[in-house]
Design a protein around this motif. Structure first.
Motif, PDB file in Angstrom:
ATOM      1  N   ARG A 464       0.833  -1.211   0.000  1.00  0.00           N
ATOM      2  CA  ARG A 464       0.000   0.000   0.000  1.00  0.00           C
ATOM      3  C   ARG A 464       0.860   1.251   0.000  1.00  0.00           C
ATOM      4  NH1 ARG A 464      -3.580  -1.326   5.038  1.00  0.00           N
ATOM      5  NH2 ARG A 464      -4.211   0.851   4.785  1.00  0.00           N
ATOM      6  N   VAL A 465       2.008   1.180   0.653  1.00  0.00           N
ATOM      7  CA  VAL A 465       2.953   2.289   0.631  1.00  0.00           C
ATOM      8  C   VAL A 465       3.476   2.498  -0.782  1.00  0.00           C
ATOM      9  CG1 VAL A 465       5.213   3.083   1.457  1.00  0.00           C
ATOM     10  CG2 VAL A 465       3.611   1.984   3.046  1.00  0.00           C
ATOM     11  N   ALA A 466       3.833   1.390  -1.434  1.00  0.00           N
ATOM     12  CA  ALA A 466       4.344   1.471  -2.808  1.00  0.00           C
ATOM     13  C   ALA A 466       3.288   2.035  -3.753  1.00  0.00           C
ATOM     14  CB  ALA A 466       4.796   0.088  -3.276  1.00  0.00           C
ATOM     15  N   ARG A 467       2.040   1.583  -3.614  1.00  0.00           N
ATOM     16  CA  ARG A 467       0.974   2.085  -4.497  1.00  0.00           C
ATOM     17  C   ARG A 467       0.730   3.572  -4.265  1.00  0.00           C
ATOM     18  NH1 ARG A 467      -2.028  -3.101  -2.625  1.00  0.00           N
ATOM     19  NH2 ARG A 467      -1.308  -4.624  -4.163  1.00  0.00           N
ATOM     20  N   SER A 468       0.820   3.998  -3.020  1.00  0.00           N
ATOM     21  CA  SER A 468       0.645   5.426  -2.722  1.00  0.00           C
ATOM     22  C   SER A 468       1.741   6.254  -3.378  1.00  0.00           C
ATOM     23  CB  SER A 468       0.673   5.652  -1.202  1.00  0.00           C
ATOM     24  OG  SER A 468      -0.398   5.008  -0.578  1.00  0.00           O
ATOM     25  N   LEU A 469       2.984   5.759  -3.295  1.00  0.00           N
ATOM     26  CA  LEU A 469       4.082   6.504  -3.908  1.00  0.00           C
ATOM     27  C   LEU A 469       3.955   6.495  -5.428  1.00  0.00           C
ATOM     28  CD1 LEU A 469       6.629   8.111  -3.675  1.00  0.00           C
ATOM     29  CD2 LEU A 469       7.928   5.995  -3.394  1.00  0.00           C
ATOM     30  N   ALA A 470       3.526   5.380  -5.982  1.00  0.00           N
ATOM     31  CA  ALA A 470       3.298   5.335  -7.428  1.00  0.00           C
ATOM     32  C   ALA A 470       2.241   6.357  -7.830  1.00  0.00           C
ATOM     33  CB  ALA A 470       2.876   3.929  -7.851  1.00  0.00           C
ATOM     34  N   THR A 471       1.191   6.470  -7.022  1.00  0.00           N
ATOM     35  CA  THR A 471       0.127   7.444  -7.293  1.00  0.00           C
ATOM     36  C   THR A 471       0.657   8.874  -7.253  1.00  0.00           C
ATOM     37  OG1 THR A 471      -1.538   5.957  -6.346  1.00  0.00           O
ATOM     38  CG2 THR A 471      -2.113   8.287  -6.489  1.00  0.00           C
ATOM     39  N   ILE A 472       1.524   9.146  -6.287  1.00  0.00           N
ATOM     40  CA  ILE A 472       2.121  10.483  -6.163  1.00  0.00           C
ATOM     41  C   ILE A 472       2.984  10.802  -7.376  1.00  0.00           C
ATOM     42  CG2 ILE A 472       3.750  11.874  -4.819  1.00  0.00           C
ATOM     43  CD1 ILE A 472       2.800  10.246  -2.349  1.00  0.00           C
ATOM     44  N   LEU A 473       3.840   9.865  -7.773  1.00  0.00           N
ATOM     45  CA  LEU A 473       4.709  10.093  -8.929  1.00  0.00           C
ATOM     46  C   LEU A 473       3.891  10.253 -10.199  1.00  0.00           C
ATOM     47  CD1 LEU A 473       7.562   7.536  -8.108  1.00  0.00           C
ATOM     48  CD2 LEU A 473       7.633  10.018  -7.867  1.00  0.00           C
ATOM     49  N   GLU A 474       2.863   9.434 -10.334  1.00  0.00           N
ATOM     50  CA  GLU A 474       1.992   9.544 -11.514  1.00  0.00           C
ATOM     51  C   GLU A 474       1.282  10.890 -11.526  1.00  0.00           C
ATOM     52  OE1 GLU A 474       0.467   7.777 -15.080  1.00  0.00           O
ATOM     53  OE2 GLU A 474       2.080   7.183 -13.709  1.00  0.00           O
ATOM     54  N   HIS A 475       0.816  11.307 -10.373  1.00  0.00           N
ATOM     55  CA  HIS A 475       0.131  12.598 -10.250  1.00  0.00           C
ATOM     56  C   HIS A 475       1.051  13.757 -10.636  1.00  0.00           C
ATOM     57  CE1 HIS A 475      -2.079  15.918  -8.302  1.00  0.00           C
ATOM     58  NE2 HIS A 475      -0.915  16.261  -7.787  1.00  0.00           N
ATOM     59  N   SER A 476       2.329  13.646 -10.304  1.00  0.00           N
ATOM     60  CA  SER A 476       3.266  14.750 -10.551  1.00  0.00           C
ATOM     61  C   SER A 476       3.624  14.904 -12.023  1.00  0.00           C
ATOM     62  CB  SER A 476       4.546  14.524  -9.745  1.00  0.00           C
ATOM     63  OG  SER A 476       5.303  13.452 -10.300  1.00  0.00           O
ATOM     64  N   GLY A 477       3.458  13.829 -12.772  1.00  0.00           N
ATOM     65  CA  GLY A 477       3.810  13.897 -14.180  1.00  0.00           C
ATOM     66  C   GLY A 477       5.275  13.699 -14.483  1.00  0.00           C
ATOM     67  N   VAL A 478       6.072  13.309 -13.499  1.00  0.00           N
ATOM     68  CA  VAL A 478       7.497  13.087 -13.741  1.00  0.00           C
ATOM     69  C   VAL A 478       7.704  11.806 -14.534  1.00  0.00           C
ATOM     70  CG1 VAL A 478       8.160  14.291 -11.641  1.00  0.00           C
ATOM     71  CG2 VAL A 478       7.859  11.810 -11.587  1.00  0.00           C
ATOM     72  N   SER A 479       8.835  11.746 -15.171  1.00  0.00           N
ATOM     73  CA  SER A 479       9.210  10.536 -15.905  1.00  0.00           C
ATOM     74  C   SER A 479       9.897   9.588 -14.926  1.00  0.00           C
ATOM     75  CB  SER A 479      10.163  10.900 -17.047  1.00  0.00           C
ATOM     76  OG  SER A 479      10.707   9.739 -17.627  1.00  0.00           O
ATOM     77  N   TYR A 480       9.264   8.440 -14.686  1.00  0.00           N
ATOM     78  CA  TYR A 480       9.818   7.490 -13.732  1.00  0.00           C
ATOM     79  C   TYR A 480       9.599   6.064 -14.227  1.00  0.00           C
ATOM     80  CZ  TYR A 480       5.128   6.153 -12.140  1.00  0.00           C
ATOM     81  OH  TYR A 480       3.857   5.665 -12.095  1.00  0.00           O
ATOM     82  N   GLY A 481      10.279   5.126 -13.608  1.00  0.00           N
ATOM     83  CA  GLY A 481      10.101   3.730 -13.959  1.00  0.00           C
ATOM     84  C   GLY A 481      10.751   2.837 -12.921  1.00  0.00           C
ATOM     85  N   ILE A 482      10.391   1.545 -12.964  1.00  0.00           N
ATOM     86  CA  ILE A 482      10.962   0.585 -12.026  1.00  0.00           C
ATOM     87  C   ILE A 482      11.636  -0.543 -12.797  1.00  0.00           C
ATOM     88  CG2 ILE A 482       9.244   1.145 -10.263  1.00  0.00           C
ATOM     89  CD1 ILE A 482       7.823  -1.488 -10.927  1.00  0.00           C
ATOM     90  N   LEU A 483      12.355  -1.378 -12.086  1.00  0.00           N
ATOM     91  CA  LEU A 483      13.118  -2.474 -12.700  1.00  0.00           C
ATOM     92  C   LEU A 483      12.324  -3.766 -12.816  1.00  0.00           C
ATOM     93  CD1 LEU A 483      16.537  -1.951 -10.876  1.00  0.00           C
ATOM     94  CD2 LEU A 483      16.092  -1.566 -13.306  1.00  0.00           C
ATOM     95  N   TYR A 484      11.117  -3.778 -12.284  1.00  0.00           N
ATOM     96  CA  TYR A 484      10.295  -4.984 -12.271  1.00  0.00           C
ATOM     97  C   TYR A 484      11.082  -6.149 -11.648  1.00  0.00           C
ATOM     98  CZ  TYR A 484       6.370  -2.718 -14.480  1.00  0.00           C
ATOM     99  OH  TYR A 484       5.279  -1.902 -14.708  1.00  0.00           O
ATOM    100  N   GLU A 485      11.099  -7.317 -12.268  1.00  0.00           N
ATOM    101  CA  GLU A 485      11.725  -8.485 -11.636  1.00  0.00           C
ATOM    102  C   GLU A 485      13.252  -8.456 -11.672  1.00  0.00           C
ATOM    103  OE1 GLU A 485      10.564  -9.676 -15.857  1.00  0.00           O
ATOM    104  OE2 GLU A 485       9.627  -8.651 -14.151  1.00  0.00           O
ATOM    105  N   ASP A 486      13.860  -7.474 -12.329  1.00  0.00           N
ATOM    106  CA  ASP A 486      15.323  -7.376 -12.340  1.00  0.00           C
ATOM    107  C   ASP A 486      15.875  -6.749 -11.059  1.00  0.00           C
ATOM    108  OD1 ASP A 486      15.431  -8.562 -14.752  1.00  0.00           O
ATOM    109  OD2 ASP A 486      16.064  -6.797 -15.893  1.00  0.00           O
ATOM    110  N   GLU A 487      14.992  -6.248 -10.209  1.00  0.00           N
ATOM    111  CA  GLU A 487      15.427  -5.668  -8.944  1.00  0.00           C
ATOM    112  C   GLU A 487      15.807  -6.786  -7.971  1.00  0.00           C
ATOM    113  OE1 GLU A 487      13.184  -2.120  -7.316  1.00  0.00           O
ATOM    114  OE2 GLU A 487      12.786  -3.576  -5.720  1.00  0.00           O
ATOM    115  N   GLN A 488      16.882  -6.559  -7.206  1.00  0.00           N
ATOM    116  CA  GLN A 488      17.326  -7.507  -6.184  1.00  0.00           C
ATOM    117  C   GLN A 488      17.340  -6.817  -4.824  1.00  0.00           C
ATOM    118  OE1 GLN A 488      19.104 -10.942  -6.952  1.00  0.00           O
ATOM    119  NE2 GLN A 488      17.551 -10.589  -8.524  1.00  0.00           N
ATOM    120  N   ASN A 489      17.395  -7.606  -3.760  1.00  0.00           N
ATOM    121  CA  ASN A 489      17.555  -7.031  -2.424  1.00  0.00           C
ATOM    122  C   ASN A 489      18.748  -6.084  -2.427  1.00  0.00           C
ATOM    123  OD1 ASN A 489      18.952  -7.160   0.407  1.00  0.00           O
ATOM    124  ND2 ASN A 489      16.866  -7.823   0.789  1.00  0.00           N
TER     125      ASN A 489
END
Length: 722
Positions: A464-489
């Protein structure tokens, strides 16, 4: 030649009533004391020199280091930190001691330098007369008085109040003896001065020595005649002189040595100690990793041990000790010191750290450390506890004596790349509940590469924290992205439990994933990730990602604050009308000095922020750092429970605090657990700062450039029972 006691001469005779033989004896004893002092200091530093080089540079820009250390020590700012009484006490003692030392040196220069040289040139002269003498006497009496007052404060705190942190199993006679010797030196000096003033008939100019004059008056009122004072003076002079010379000779061999070692420790401090950890040499054999024997301790680590003053500040702020875990940071440092000195003296050798009680340090003690660095932050002489604790955890790892739960977690990280042991393909599953797509940074150039982290990816509450931050970034209109399954600990806590090899593997994998993307800034949900990407990856041999600092690394609160300040997120006029308190995460606040961004964002939501009593650098750890999240301890109370109690009872708002705001996923997990085990579920809600911000955006009805409302993307709902 100037005779000090001639009528009209404004001065005093230094060796009055001592005589030539006594003077010769004094100089012999003084020379002996100095020889013992110099030999002791030499021997101490020779032992440091026998230690291996430290992992980090300690003597670069030495003039700058000395100047910085002098500023720290002379201002006593570390002593004043959270302890006004202790700061004043130490300031009085230190400045009084330095004044008396300088004054004695000036007197020696006059007697054994200026007079000798002027005598050889024709007529012996002294500058210890007239206005110089009067000024000298006034300053010495004033600062000497503060010296005695400070020592009185120390004696009161130690023996009357008996402050808990000053006492422990390493407390010995030398601790109290050190203070009492200085006290008797200070008081003895005034008694000697009072006897001299009384014996010489109260010369009018001696009123500048106001303390000595007062003592002389008191002696006269007590029935001490001028002749008796004259008779007592030589005995008092010798008693005072022998105590002073004995103290000089004693300095390198006991607690008084901290006056030298502490300053050296501050000079050689590493500003990033604990924030970054030393690596393991690539050619190190398994039996060479961590502390295996005294010879493994670097010269700086040995200096650490000798710099400890047993003040107990580290122990008093340690959350592990407060929770009843078997860790006392002071005891660990002093246990290592005692063992090292025993081995140096030919004593028996044994394992430095092991499971079973036959070692210097028990494994459970080291497993208790949360790597929160509260001990290091509180230490007034910059002892670096955490790096030494990590070396012992590395030894336990190599010996196969890691906590079972931690060992299982490390296997999950090794096999799946995350601490939950879930398949890598499930890492981005949290995005499915959103009604907008989260860009894939592997396929397109972005401004912000968002490293989500394990807990926001796999833990249902933190999703829920992650979804909230995604919502904030989406709302701001900034260019962002994640690594999906390529992310490691990220490896921050993997490293701190002692698994250096696994940490290096994770760092290599993550660095390769970063290098494969085109982005300008790296933003992290978790302060633990932020810390290791910012401070450790750039210095890791074989990785050295971002070694030149060309890519800015941020915690999400810093990024969102910048977006709010530049108008890309509009929170103006928002009034959520909650009374909240904020918990400073160790890795964001104390370790990386970010205190204001989260607070600014909270205020922008319209909430009333009521500070925790222990806040900013003095924040109290949630209990999850250093692998604590993966271990089971018998704790009473748990750090998370104590922190929630503090929010509801010790803040100004007290039970009026509605929300406990966190900015760290691991803190979220610990405090949600603490709510349940501490029976706080009906009294306070734990919310992520991103959830609070998303709720504020939604409450304001602001859609933003690319807004989208995702499931569970806002705060204000009850935590899921997971």
């Amino acid at each position: 030649m100037i005779l000090p006691l001639q009528a009209g001469t404004v001065t005093r005779e230094t060796f009055w009533l001592v005589g030539p033989v006594g003077k010769a004896v004094f100089y012999f004893l003084a020379a002996l004391a100095v020889v013992l002092f110099l030999y002791g200091v030499y021997d101490r530093f020779a032992r440091y020199a026998r230690g291996p080089d430290d992992a980090f540079e300690r003597l670069d820009d030495l003039p700058g280091r000395v100047a910085s250390a002098a500023s720290t020590v002379l201002s006593n700012r570390n002593q004043f930190d959270r302890d006004l009484y202790g700061g004043l006490m130490h300031t009085f003692i230190m400045w009084g001691f330095l004044t008396l030392l300088i004054g004695t040196t000036i007197l020696g220069i006059d007697m054994d330098g200026y007079r000798l040289v002027t005598g050889l040139l024709g007529e012996e002269q002294s500058f210890f007369v007239g206005d110089f003498y009067l000024s000298y006497s006034l300053i010495m009496d004033a600062l000497g008085f503060l010296f005695v007052v400070g020592l009185g404060m120390a004696i009161y705190r130690r023996h009357v109040v008996r402050t808990d942190r000053l006492w422990g199993r390493h407390t010995s006679l030398e601790d109290g003896g050190f203070v009492w010797v200085l006290f008797f030196l200070g008081v003895g000096g005034y008694l000697l001065e009072g006897l001299r003033i009384l014996a010489t008939g109260f010369p009018s100019f001696e009123t500048v020595s106001f303390v000595g004059w007062f003592v002389a008056d008191a002696l006269r009122a007590a029935g001490v005649s001028q002749s008796l004072a004259t008779a007592l003076y030589p005995a008092a002079w010798w008693s005072h002189s022998l105590l002073a010379l004995g103290f000089v000779a004693w300095v390198p061999y006991a607690k008084p040595f901290h006056m030298i070692s502490s300053f050296a420790n501050v000079v050689t401090r590493d500003e990033k100690a604990g924030v970054r950890l030393p690596g393991v040499p690539a050619d190190a054999a398994p039996d060479e990793i961590g502390f295996t024997e005294v010879e493994d301790m670097s010269w700086r680590q040995r200096l650490d041990h000798d710099a400890c003053t047993k003040c107990g500040r580290c122990s008093s702020v340690c959350p592990a000790k407060a929770a009843g875990r078997p860790l006392d940071p002071r005891n660990v440092i002093l246990d290592l010191k005692n063992y090292r000195e025993s081995v140096d003296a030919g004593g028996e050798t044994k394992d430095i750290v092991a499971d079973g009680g036959t070692s210097v340090i028990d494994s459970r003690t080291m497993e208790s450390c949360m790597s929160c660095m509260a001990c290091m932050d509180a230490c007034p002489v910059d002892i670096e506890h955490v790096p030494q604790f990590t070396e012992m955890n590395r030894r336990l790892t190599e010996m196969g004596e890691m906590d079972d739960n931690v060992q299982e977690t490390m296997m999950d990280v090794f096999q799946q790349g995350n601490s939950f042991g879930d398949p890598e393909r499930k890492r981005p599953d949290w995005v499915e509940a959103l009604d907008f797509e989260v860009p894939d940074a592997r396929d397109q150039e972005v401004e912000y590469l968002w490293y989500v982290g394990d807990y926001p990816s796999y833990d249902e509450r933190n999703r829920r924290v992650a979804r909230s931050l995604a919502t904030i970034l989406e709302h701001s209109g900034v260019s962002y992205g994640i690594l999906y399954e390529d992310e490691q600990n990220d490896g921050n806590d993997v490293r701190r439990v002692g698994e250096e090899g696994l940490y290096e593997m994770l760092a290599e994998d993550n660095a390769a994933a970063f290098e494969a993307c085109e982005f300008e800034k790296l933003v992290c949900t978790d302060p633990h990730s932020y810390n290791t990407f910012e401070n450790e990856y750039p210095e890791l041999d074989g990785v050295e990602w971002n070694a030149e600092g060309e890519i800015d690394v941020h915690h999400y609160t810093q990024v969102v604050q910048e977006l709010a300040e530049t108008g890309r997120i509009d929170l103006s006029g928002t009034e959520l009308d909650y009374t909240v308190t904020y918990h400073d995460p160790c890795h964001l606040g104390r370790m990386n000095d970010e205190f204001e961004a989260p607070r600014d964002l909270i205020r922008r939501t319209g909430c009333t922020l009521d500070e925790m009593p222990r806040n900013r650098a003095n924040s109290f750890c949630c209990g999850g750092g250093g692998g604590g999240l993966w271990m089971d301890f018998d704790e009473e109370p748990k750090p998370s429970e104590e922190r929630l109690r503090e929010a509801l009872e010790d803040t100004d708002a007290g039970s009026g605090v509605e929300k406990f705001v966190v900015a760290c996923p691991m803190c979220m997990t610990m405090y949600e657990d603490g709510r349940k085990t501490g029976n706080f579920e009906e009294e306070i809600e734990v919310v992520g700062l991103s959830e609070l911000l998303a709720e504020a955006i939604e409450a304001g009805g602001r859609t933003g450039p690319n807004s989208g409302t995702g499931t569970d993307s806002t705060a204000g709902t009850a935590p899921a029972d997971d």
